[in-house]
Design a protein around this motif. Structure first.
Motif: not given
Length: 125
Positions: A13-14, A62, A66, A84, A86, A88-89, A125
């Motif tokens: 994540a990120g 969403s 990004r 960035s 996430k 959920e991507d 995550s």
């Protein structure tokens, strides 16, 4: 036109990742291009699209701010730069091509007649 997506992988994540789509054929610039994604157990959803000469781009809410879609008609390539990221991507990302424009944004998968095989993006995550 034949499409082949690549560049997926496992990221945190990120992080950032760029997926690419190579198209065959000499008429690439006559197609508007889109990226879609499909998470496990979910329907395929629109991510982004770009017009024939790259003058206009569209994004689902969403990913706005990004993700960036771009294309290089000289190389028959379309890209999706994802920043960035996430969890959920996480999904299989597909590139798609359409020649006949029914809606400006091209958010409906049924508008696309050509699809790549997909590349898996996993965001931990």
């Amino acid at each position: 036109v034949q499409l082949q997506a690549s560049g997926g992988g496992l990221v945190q994540a990120g992080d950032a990742l760029r997926v690419s789509c190579a198209a065959s054929g000499r008429a690439f610039s006559t197609y508007t291009m889109g990226w879609f994604r499909q998470a496990p157990g979910a329907e395929r959803e629109f991510v982004a699209s770009i017009t024939r000469l790259g003058g206009n781009t569209y994004y689902t809410d969403s990913v706005k701010g990004r993700f960036t879609i771009s294309r290089d008609n000289a190389k028959n390539m379309v890209y999706l730069q994802m920043n960035s990221l996430k969890p959920e991507d996480t999904a299989v990302y597909y590139c798609a091509a359409r020649q006949f424009v029914r809606s400006p944004s091209g958010h409906d998968p049924s508008e696309y007649g050509y699809w790549g095989q997909g590349t898996l993006v996993t965001v931990s995550s």
